[in-house]
Design a protein around this motif. Sequence first.
Motif, PDB file in Angstrom:
ATOM      1  N   GLU A   1       0.829  -1.205   0.000  1.00 11.47           N
ATOM      2  CA  GLU A   1       0.000   0.000   0.000  1.00 11.47           C
ATOM      3  C   GLU A   1       0.869   1.263   0.000  1.00 11.47           C
ATOM      4  OE1 GLU A   1      -3.704   1.568   2.709  1.00 11.47           O
ATOM      5  OE2 GLU A   1      -2.215   0.237   3.565  1.00 11.47           O
ATOM      6  N   ILE A   2       1.876   1.259   0.859  1.00  9.94           N
ATOM      7  CA  ILE A   2       2.748   2.434   0.985  1.00  9.94           C
ATOM      8  C   ILE A   2       3.499   2.685  -0.321  1.00  9.94           C
ATOM      9  CG2 ILE A   2       4.897   3.227   2.096  1.00  9.94           C
ATOM     10  CD1 ILE A   2       3.741   2.196   4.737  1.00  9.94           C
ATOM     11  N   ILE A   3       3.995   1.614  -0.924  1.00 11.06           N
ATOM     12  CA  ILE A   3       4.757   1.795  -2.158  1.00 11.06           C
ATOM     13  C   ILE A   3       3.826   2.184  -3.321  1.00 11.06           C
ATOM     14  CG2 ILE A   3       6.350   0.707  -3.797  1.00 11.06           C
ATOM     15  CD1 ILE A   3       7.490   1.202  -0.896  1.00 11.06           C
ATOM     16  N   ALA A   4       2.635   1.594  -3.353  1.00 12.32           N
ATOM     17  CA  ALA A   4       1.665   1.967  -4.389  1.00 12.32           C
ATOM     18  C   ALA A   4       1.389   3.465  -4.304  1.00 12.32           C
ATOM     19  CB  ALA A   4       0.366   1.173  -4.214  1.00 12.32           C
ATOM     20  N   ASP A   5       1.226   3.913  -3.073  1.00 11.85           N
ATOM     21  CA  ASP A   5       0.963   5.322  -2.816  1.00 11.85           C
ATOM     22  C   ASP A   5       2.112   6.200  -3.294  1.00 11.85           C
ATOM     23  OD1 ASP A   5      -1.247   6.567  -1.685  1.00 11.85           O
ATOM     24  OD2 ASP A   5      -0.011   7.274  -0.004  1.00 11.85           O
ATOM     25  N   SER A   6       3.333   5.802  -2.961  1.00 12.23           N
ATOM     26  CA  SER A   6       4.462   6.665  -3.305  1.00 12.23           C
ATOM     27  C   SER A   6       4.772   6.604  -4.806  1.00 12.23           C
ATOM     28  CB  SER A   6       5.685   6.354  -2.430  1.00 12.23           C
ATOM     29  OG  SER A   6       6.454   5.346  -2.988  1.00 12.23           O
ATOM     30  N   LEU A   7       4.384   5.517  -5.478  1.00 12.73           N
ATOM     31  CA  LEU A   7       4.587   5.442  -6.928  1.00 12.73           C
ATOM     32  C   LEU A   7       3.356   5.922  -7.689  1.00 12.73           C
ATOM     33  CD1 LEU A   7       6.345   1.959  -7.318  1.00 12.73           C
ATOM     34  CD2 LEU A   7       7.410   4.204  -7.394  1.00 12.73           C
ATOM     35  N   ASP A   8       2.306   6.256  -6.937  1.00 15.11           N
ATOM     36  CA  ASP A   8       1.064   6.741  -7.516  1.00 15.11           C
ATOM     37  C   ASP A   8       0.449   5.716  -8.483  1.00 15.11           C
ATOM     38  OD1 ASP A   8      -0.976   8.522  -7.687  1.00 15.11           O
ATOM     39  OD2 ASP A   8      -0.057   9.767  -9.238  1.00 15.11           O
ATOM     40  N   ILE A   9       0.399   4.487  -8.040  1.00 16.59           N
ATOM     41  CA  ILE A   9      -0.287   3.462  -8.825  1.00 16.59           C
ATOM     42  C   ILE A   9      -1.343   2.804  -7.937  1.00 16.59           C
ATOM     43  CG2 ILE A   9       1.544   2.936 -10.496  1.00 16.59           C
ATOM     44  CD1 ILE A   9       2.449   0.707  -8.758  1.00 16.59           C
ATOM     45  N   LYS A  10      -2.305   2.143  -8.557  1.00 19.21           N
ATOM     46  CA  LYS A  10      -3.370   1.520  -7.771  1.00 19.21           C
ATOM     47  C   LYS A  10      -2.925   0.158  -7.268  1.00 19.21           C
ATOM     48  CE  LYS A  10      -7.532   3.600  -9.683  1.00 19.21           C
ATOM     49  NZ  LYS A  10      -7.867   3.630 -11.117  1.00 19.21           N
ATOM     50  N   LEU A  11      -3.320  -0.123  -6.038  1.00 19.24           N
ATOM     51  CA  LEU A  11      -2.989  -1.394  -5.405  1.00 19.24           C
ATOM     52  C   LEU A  11      -3.421  -2.564  -6.292  1.00 19.24           C
ATOM     53  CD1 LEU A  11      -1.709  -2.036  -2.673  1.00 19.24           C
ATOM     54  CD2 LEU A  11      -3.983  -2.085  -1.667  1.00 19.24           C
ATOM     55  N   GLU A  12      -4.628  -2.451  -6.855  1.00 16.34           N
ATOM     56  CA  GLU A  12      -5.171  -3.572  -7.636  1.00 16.34           C
ATOM     57  C   GLU A  12      -4.494  -3.717  -9.006  1.00 16.34           C
ATOM     58  OE1 GLU A  12      -6.842  -1.078  -6.289  1.00 16.34           O
ATOM     59  OE2 GLU A  12      -8.405  -0.283  -7.620  1.00 16.34           O
ATOM     60  N   ASP A  13      -3.714  -2.716  -9.399  1.00 17.77           N
ATOM     61  CA  ASP A  13      -3.008  -2.822 -10.686  1.00 17.77           C
ATOM     62  C   ASP A  13      -1.621  -3.453 -10.545  1.00 17.77           C
ATOM     63  OD1 ASP A  13      -5.149  -1.573 -11.817  1.00 17.77           O
ATOM     64  OD2 ASP A  13      -4.215   0.419 -11.906  1.00 17.77           O
ATOM     65  N   MET A  14      -1.170  -3.623  -9.295  1.00 18.62           N
ATOM     66  CA  MET A  14       0.217  -4.057  -9.087  1.00 18.62           C
ATOM     67  C   MET A  14       0.509  -5.444  -9.661  1.00 18.62           C
ATOM     68  SD  MET A  14       1.087  -2.654  -5.302  1.00 18.62           S
ATOM     69  CE  MET A  14       2.639  -1.781  -5.299  1.00 18.62           C
ATOM     70  N   GLY A  15      -0.447  -6.360  -9.502  1.00 18.83           N
ATOM     71  CA  GLY A  15      -0.235  -7.720  -9.984  1.00 18.83           C
ATOM     72  C   GLY A  15       0.012  -7.751 -11.486  1.00 18.83           C
ATOM     73  N   ALA A  16      -0.883  -7.116 -12.232  1.00 18.92           N
ATOM     74  CA  ALA A  16      -0.764  -7.103 -13.693  1.00 18.92           C
ATOM     75  C   ALA A  16       0.515  -6.377 -14.129  1.00 18.92           C
ATOM     76  CB  ALA A  16      -1.987  -6.424 -14.304  1.00 18.92           C
ATOM     77  N   LEU A  17       0.815  -5.283 -13.419  1.00 20.30           N
ATOM     78  CA  LEU A  17       2.033  -4.527 -13.748  1.00 20.30           C
ATOM     79  C   LEU A  17       3.284  -5.387 -13.598  1.00 20.30           C
ATOM     80  CD1 LEU A  17       1.870  -0.942 -12.218  1.00 20.30           C
ATOM     81  CD2 LEU A  17       2.937  -1.572 -14.389  1.00 20.30           C
ATOM     82  N   SER A  18       3.335  -6.145 -12.495  1.00 19.65           N
ATOM     83  CA  SER A  18       4.542  -6.920 -12.207  1.00 19.65           C
ATOM     84  C   SER A  18       4.766  -8.005 -13.247  1.00 19.65           C
ATOM     85  CB  SER A  18       4.465  -7.530 -10.814  1.00 19.65           C
ATOM     86  OG  SER A  18       3.491  -8.549 -10.777  1.00 19.65           O
ATOM     87  N   GLU A  19       3.682  -8.431 -13.913  1.00 14.76           N
ATOM     88  CA  GLU A  19       3.839  -9.469 -14.929  1.00 14.76           C
ATOM     89  C   GLU A  19       4.569  -8.958 -16.165  1.00 14.76           C
ATOM     90  OE1 GLU A  19      -0.040 -11.208 -15.434  1.00 14.76           O
ATOM     91  OE2 GLU A  19      -0.036 -11.835 -13.333  1.00 14.76           O
ATOM     92  N   LYS A  20       4.681  -7.639 -16.287  1.00 16.84           N
ATOM     93  CA  LYS A  20       5.404  -7.060 -17.418  1.00 16.84           C
ATOM     94  C   LYS A  20       6.890  -6.873 -17.125  1.00 16.84           C
ATOM     95  CE  LYS A  20       1.422  -4.496 -19.166  1.00 16.84           C
ATOM     96  NZ  LYS A  20       0.701  -3.494 -18.372  1.00 16.84           N
ATOM     97  N   ALA A  21       7.328  -7.321 -15.955  1.00 16.01           N
ATOM     98  CA  ALA A  21       8.731  -7.123 -15.566  1.00 16.01           C
ATOM     99  C   ALA A  21       9.669  -7.859 -16.518  1.00 16.01           C
ATOM    100  CB  ALA A  21       8.942  -7.612 -14.139  1.00 16.01           C
ATOM    101  N   THR A  22      10.767  -7.212 -16.857  1.00 17.38           N
ATOM    102  CA  THR A  22      11.759  -7.856 -17.716  1.00 17.38           C
ATOM    103  C   THR A  22      13.121  -7.957 -17.038  1.00 17.38           C
ATOM    104  OG1 THR A  22      12.180  -5.705 -18.720  1.00 17.38           O
ATOM    105  CG2 THR A  22      10.703  -7.178 -19.920  1.00 17.38           C
ATOM    106  N   GLU A  23      13.435  -6.962 -16.201  1.00 20.05           N
ATOM    107  CA  GLU A  23      14.737  -6.979 -15.533  1.00 20.05           C
ATOM    108  C   GLU A  23      14.551  -7.397 -14.078  1.00 20.05           C
ATOM    109  OE1 GLU A  23      18.412  -4.001 -14.279  1.00 20.05           O
ATOM    110  OE2 GLU A  23      16.648  -3.163 -15.242  1.00 20.05           O
ATOM    111  N   LYS A  24      15.397  -8.322 -13.608  1.00 18.52           N
ATOM    112  CA  LYS A  24      15.274  -8.763 -12.228  1.00 18.52           C
ATOM    113  C   LYS A  24      15.992  -7.786 -11.297  1.00 18.52           C
ATOM    114  CE  LYS A  24      15.871 -12.834  -9.238  1.00 18.52           C
ATOM    115  NZ  LYS A  24      15.843 -12.043  -8.039  1.00 18.52           N
TER     116      LYS A  24
END
Lengths: 261, 263
Positions: free
Chosen positions: A134-157
């Motif tokens: 929640e805190i990180i979503a807030d500081s990055l200005d993204i929605k909590l419920e969008d985090m899962g889908a966003l993370s699936e686009k990760a390319t760099e570890k």
Amino acid sequence: MITAGCDIGSLTAKAVILKDGKILASEVVLALAQPEKSATEVMARALEKAAIKIEDIAYCVGTGYGRKHIPFMHADESEIACHARGAVWQVPTARTVVDIGGQDAKAIRVDEKGNVERYVYNDKCASGTGRFLEIIADSLDIKLEDMGALSEKATEKLTLSNQCVVFAETEIVSLVNEGKEIADIISALHQAVANRAASLARGILVEPDAVMTGGVAKNSGMFSALERALGVKLHHVENPQINGALGAALFAADKINGSGK
Amino acid sequence: MFAAGCDVGSLTSKAVVMKDGKIIESVIIKSKARPWESADEVMNLVLSKAGLTMKDIQSCVGTGYGRDKISFINEAVSEIACHGKGARWLVPSVRTVIDIGGQDCKALRLDDKGNMVKFITNDKCASGTGRFLEVMAKVMHLNLDELGEMSARSRQPITFASACTVWAQADVIQHLNDKVPIEDIAAGVNNAMASRMSTLANNIGLEKDVCMTGGVAKNSGVVNALEKHLGIRIKRIRREDPQLAGAIGAALFAAEKVSGGAK
């Protein structure tokens, strides 16, 4: 015979209405300032969905940190017991339940009847709880419920070197400034939260089958991060967020049936 | 012979120039984004205040989390060693040093010759570090000095259910909304800080004399609360700013380099 369970958590309030062993209706609302109001609100909505009245509920059990303030309940039950009961009802083969809530995390070992064998609990440190996300979503200005889908686009570890939420927040700001992709950062965040929750869970010796419950389980990135951290396959629970309320409704049914089944 | 010490911390950077065992000049600045920028700036400032140039410095030792990034130093020495050495210069009878940095806290024990016997650090959790106070001061709209002074007027300090900075911050906001007197919140914050520090310090065993270094040592509220928690008197540092301890230790190491031995 209709029973209900009401789970007042720190961030959300949940209600489940159960009829003859089937879920008639369930509802999740954001918690209000007073637990009484959250309880009344979520139950009113669930009743509306089920098209019944509060008088139709034969027995209601409350749980969650605000459980002592639920005006309409007949009895209350601990969150640990409710989560264990709900999980085994949803996945009968479950022996380990890892529940990540808005402000806590718990790991529970259960027997085949859903009785608690042992458990560990963390509400002392925000790391490893939903609050971290929640805190990180807030500081990055993204929605909590969008985090899962966003993370699936990760390319760099990427790997976060800090476990502490306060320090990690600073670290993440630096990563953003360095031009790292948000998707990669979120993925690293999920792994950090999962690692923390997994180290808690290892305290009770994770035994298959394992399930993940709590609102955080709806985040697909967290789900797979926790699988990696625990090194076991996690079973999907259809309704992870209402699991505690479901367990409460099942305990309520026991009361009416007069048995501890 | 001039020797210098440069301590680049997460929040502040410090530089000290010494000559024949005396401090000629010292400077404390807020750290920049990059440790080498902090080091260059704080060193330039201290040199210009002392009317010196880098050529006049025969030896310079760097310390602090950014020590490996400092271009002008002859050597980097660990923070633990520098704090121990600096504290002993500030309080010669010291045996236990509790240092609170911006993002860590450490406790160390010295023997009668000033050698390190034992130490413990926490940089994993913000609780008990300067960061905890910083976060609380920010939500209370106070500066760090005010937070210390205010707690003296408290009658009923608040308590926190957990040491976690995240949860404590939420509690502080709740108390502010509930119109709890600000002194009582400030005192609660200082007590929480002291409680966490005392747990760390007790882990290495306390021996007299005890002193506190780092910026938080200037917060009387925390120092008083820590004395209560530890049940032992903390010797106040008067000779110099306690925040300079690491840089002083570094400058002393630098001086030893030049004189070629442990003096």
